[in-house]
Design a protein around this motif. Sequence first.
Motif, PDB file in Angstrom:
ATOM      1  N   GLU B 185      -4.241   5.736  -3.826  1.00  0.00           N
ATOM      2  CA  GLU B 185      -2.906   5.160  -3.646  1.00  0.00           C
ATOM      3  C   GLU B 185      -1.890   6.197  -3.171  1.00  0.00           C
ATOM      4  O   GLU B 185      -0.975   5.881  -2.409  1.00  0.00           O
ATOM      5  CB  GLU B 185      -2.432   4.469  -4.933  1.00  0.00           C
ATOM      6  N   ALA B 186      -2.068   7.437  -3.613  1.00  0.00           N
ATOM      7  CA  ALA B 186      -1.164   8.494  -3.161  1.00  0.00           C
ATOM      8  C   ALA B 186      -1.364   8.766  -1.663  1.00  0.00           C
ATOM      9  O   ALA B 186      -0.404   8.952  -0.909  1.00  0.00           O
ATOM     10  CB  ALA B 186      -1.408   9.771  -3.965  1.00  0.00           C
ATOM     11  N   VAL B 187      -2.620   8.774  -1.249  1.00  0.00           N
ATOM     12  CA  VAL B 187      -2.928   9.008   0.168  1.00  0.00           C
ATOM     13  C   VAL B 187      -2.386   7.856   1.018  1.00  0.00           C
ATOM     14  O   VAL B 187      -1.738   8.070   2.056  1.00  0.00           O
ATOM     15  CB  VAL B 187      -4.457   9.168   0.373  1.00  0.00           C
ATOM     16  N   ILE B 188      -2.639   6.618   0.559  1.00  0.00           N
ATOM     17  CA  ILE B 188      -2.190   5.444   1.312  1.00  0.00           C
ATOM     18  C   ILE B 188      -0.654   5.435   1.433  1.00  0.00           C
ATOM     19  O   ILE B 188      -0.109   5.197   2.514  1.00  0.00           O
ATOM     20  CB  ILE B 188      -2.666   4.150   0.610  1.00  0.00           C
ATOM     21  N   ALA B 189       0.009   5.711   0.335  1.00  0.00           N
ATOM     22  CA  ALA B 189       1.474   5.674   0.365  1.00  0.00           C
ATOM     23  C   ALA B 189       2.030   6.716   1.330  1.00  0.00           C
ATOM     24  O   ALA B 189       2.902   6.422   2.160  1.00  0.00           O
ATOM     25  CB  ALA B 189       2.028   5.889  -1.045  1.00  0.00           C
ATOM     26  N   ALA B 190       1.509   7.941   1.245  1.00  0.00           N
ATOM     27  CA  ALA B 190       2.005   8.999   2.126  1.00  0.00           C
ATOM     28  C   ALA B 190       1.714   8.661   3.590  1.00  0.00           C
ATOM     29  O   ALA B 190       2.566   8.837   4.469  1.00  0.00           O
ATOM     30  CB  ALA B 190       1.356  10.330   1.745  1.00  0.00           C
TER      31      ALA B 190
END
Lengths: 307, 307, 307, 307
Positions: B185-190
Amino acid sequence: MKSGVSIDDVLAEVALMVRPQFGKGRPADYIPQLAGVDPNKFGMAVCTVSGGEHVIGDADEPFSAQSITKLFALGLALNQIGDEVWTRVGKEPSGTPFNFLSQLEYEHGVPRNPFINAGALAITDILLDTVKAPELLVRDFIGMLSGSQLEIDEAVAQSEIDTAHKNRAIANLMRGAGTITHEVEAVIAAYCRQCAITISCRQLARAALPLAADGFSPIAEETIFPSRLTRRLNALLLTCGTYDSVGSFAYRVGLPAKSGVGGGILAVVPGQATIAVWSPELDRFGSSVVGTAALEYFAQLTNCSVL
Amino acid sequence: MKSGVSIDDVLAEVALMVRPQFGKGRPADYIPQLAGVDPNKFGMAVCTVSGGEHVIGDADEPFSAQSITKLFALGLALNQIGDEVWTRVGKEPSGTPFNFLSQLEYEHGVPRNPFINAGALAITDILLDTVKAPELLVRDFIGMLSGSQLEIDEAVAQSEIDTAHKNRAIANLMRGAGTITHEVEAVIAAYCRQCAITISCRQLARAALPLAADGFSPIAEETIFPSRLTRRLNALLLTCGTYDSVGSFAYRVGLPAKSGVGGGILAVVPGQATIAVWSPELDRFGSSVVGTAALEYFAQLTNCSVL
Amino acid sequence: MKSGVSIDDVLAEVALMVRPQFGKGRPADYIPQLAGVDPNKFGMAVCTVSGGEHVIGDADEPFSAQSITKLFALGLALNQIGDEVWTRVGKEPSGTPFNFLSQLEYEHGVPRNPFINAGALAITDILLDTVKAPELLVRDFIGMLSGSQLEIDEAVAQSEIDTAHKNRAIANLMRGAGTITHEVEAVIAAYCRQCAITISCRQLARAALPLAADGFSPIAEETIFPSRLTRRLNALLLTCGTYDSVGSFAYRVGLPAKSGVGGGILAVVPGQATIAVWSPELDRFGSSVVGTAALEYFAQLTNCSVL
Amino acid sequence: MKSGVSIDDVLAEVALMVRPQFGKGRPADYIPQLAGVDPNKFGMAVCTVSGGEHVIGDADEPFSAQSITKLFALGLALNQIGDEVWTRVGKEPSGTPFNFLSQLEYEHGVPRNPFINAGALAITDILLDTVKAPELLVRDFIGMLSGSQLEIDEAVAQSEIDTAHKNRAIANLMRGAGTITHEVEAVIAAYCRQCAITISCRQLARAALPLAADGFSPIAEETIFPSRLTRRLNALLLTCGTYDSVGSFAYRVGLPAKSGVGGGILAVVPGQATIAVWSPELDRFGSSVVGTAALEYFAQLTNCSVL
């Protein structure tokens, strides 16, 4: 290229620089005639649009041109039927090995580009519409452009024909899909014989000069390709000319190029020069290890990358 | 480029030539924010390495940069960890659509190149090793290179995050394979927030100048990329920058370029200039129809193809 | 089967029940000889292990056996070389159409099972190790089991040979991989001629009796397959006999079966009976629409599903 | 089954016959809880439709049911929405590993069958339409059928949830395609918790009795599935129940069966009995090595194959 650079000096330096690369690849071994070539051979030739000719090493020794002939066959087909070629074959990198077949099954028998085997077979099929022996047409076209009489190595040709199972599979699939219209065996024979044309680095660099000179051949003293087609051939070389290592090749060398499993690589510096290099040991994608390194060093030393 | 050509005149002519291309494509429709953009927008900006700046149309109107940001994110990652980047992502054209997933399953979670979604997610993951919000790093990097403060369109970002099912599938596959190491989720958000950076043609052409000027940014007044890396980035753009139409794009335009589904395309004339064009209607590969045509005409009129 | 059921009554009822199914499929059209068959034909025959024989409709009219012959060719190969067969071909459902090729490229030329075209070509290749004309061996084997003299339809055979491009592609791929060892044209000719064997429902139900009778043929009055092999052939039919609709077929019918594009389907009720049905219109997987429905109704009415 | 056979004697003989199979496989190792199970465990239970119950070895020791639960979840979904299930998932063998993803990309997010992970996730999504915790529904359904209270192993469940990257990739792909409609994390959690249900061989054989008894559960004393659905579940087990070794399994064992990576296998002898076996070491397809051999020997000794 950087002005003031001596191409002879650069070639001498390149020949030194590539030495550690010998032994890192393996010669093509699918037919005995290619497996038997001395792996330590190395030749390189540079022809400039202004008439210069610079060679080093085994630059006058003929080797098996193999896939490099696909470039000239494509040029002939485009001169014959123009953009109709692109109804039979695509112009995108395949992302897959040169003899890959599954893509054809998913994409209705239309090859991704004219430099993978499937695409080259489609080009042979196009040439068969007008001549009985397209391999002789291609041989004589390259010969005319290089100012010399080229030969087909009959032993290589026969050996290729005997072992061309994968290419026969490809051709039959395309025959079923309608993208090949002539008898499969006729297409295979012409294709294998075309691949068996032998040529030296010097002859190859000469023959490719139209790609560097906006379509004009200083050897044949005539315009071979229209200016726009010349650029387009270079674009195809850059995006599709070195199989599934085309990205890495552009990253390292930055020049339009076509490699063959005979160990030859032809590169173009648009507006300036052509470079032909030959050394038999191949990387796992089917391009000469020493040849690729030689082009990389040459491009660095002369600053001739197009990018 | 041809000497003596007036870039302003060329831009005016290009703007006329592209008129019949409107209505042939379709704006991106996967999120309402992109679907709602006026399809008749057209802007173009050219920045020369000698400091010239030429614009036409909506060249100062910000649009969604989308995949064009991947180029700058890659530049940051290469500046940070150098060739280690290539252990996490390849540099070959994929031969498949930008959001294709199956290739990852066959190739152990290693994306083909940094410009398809999978590759860009890997680059985001690399940047997350050192910063908490890579999208801000990328935004400020492009901003610094363009001499302006850029914004992230939060509505676009949120909409992308909400609908990023395919990208989540890709990221989870890579997480399982170890090529993504941070929380999905951190990768997707960034990644989604980075794609939502807005920029104008003029800003984009300015920001890309290091790619034309051997790595030097005249705006930031510093060297951004080493000379060799600059060429390599251009090589990646030429072989991988326009998704699975990279061959056709090189054939038509002959310049390194990166397109985005916001309708922008950035092109580089190494040693001379950068060109940014924007028009929202896309072809089926995800590149601007009018933008591609504009670059083709510009390259013809100025003779600036690298090939 | 339910005791006390009259098979003749069941067949009469089935013939009524299938009427609405006519017109829902399409006869095979890849060769004129199959396209020209009357689509309204319908025949069905049941042979019980206790010697009963029950027929309805066109049960004595010969049709093109096509892929149903693959079952008998496999039986011959297993009798000849036993489990060595499974070093040349797998025993798993393919999940893909019967003439799919890509799977072979990914899996080193080893076909998934003996009932897809690739697998049947491998079986033909095995039979060619010991005889010159395996199609005659297969024809006479089925003939012996059915107590009659069967024919090869030479017009069908020739037409198949002329258009077998996809099968030639498959065979050449396998030749290159070493899973076919004889000349491709010899394999193709024998395979196409084997497919062109003609047979009636009655003959087919008779010929298959060993599969229902623990390997014993009441017609030939001898044990044809060992008991264990008989079960295994039935297992292969159930998991691989109806191409990529094997799951749906088992779900609807629940019997081991083999279909052919001539419109025939052979089904086995282990321990009890064999059923042969024929009607030319095919579903998109290549099995008879009316034939499948007939078997489904027959299994319901007699409660003879194995599941 | 052969009449006059003593099932207790058969089980004793099978237990001896499988001894050489220990050490040939490897326990599931993707989570510590499964990797830590004693590999020498072996239990087997047979329940007959006439009320008999026969066990040997560790038949009363609970193990992780894993994919075997998919059968019961499917039964619940079919009882709830009937054939509508088949609009969300297919009923064909996949020809690919249980966690394969690419097939989904080619086939619009519709899983091949309910027993591969993708299909089971779709079934979980269907159950989520009516209940908040489908895993409890499945647990209590199996519990009711087995006459006992079953547990979910929370440590196993949590470990599965933590490492379910591939399943998250699959679920997100299906979410994007619309074949999963609930939140991915909710689906993943319910699915992983369902897989973590623990059960013994005896409980499992009891729970499956409706599949052997035309839909009737002698334990629950009610009809669980309609007769026709019972056959269809058995058909699905036979063609899809043991992943991509379904053909080999049918060839060796000849019974409808479902395996799980916990080392359990459930098999059905329609009309007669159910068999549950457990031993942790798996073959490369994810089925118990010793368990498969035990079923093969049991089927041989009792002659109970359906084929």
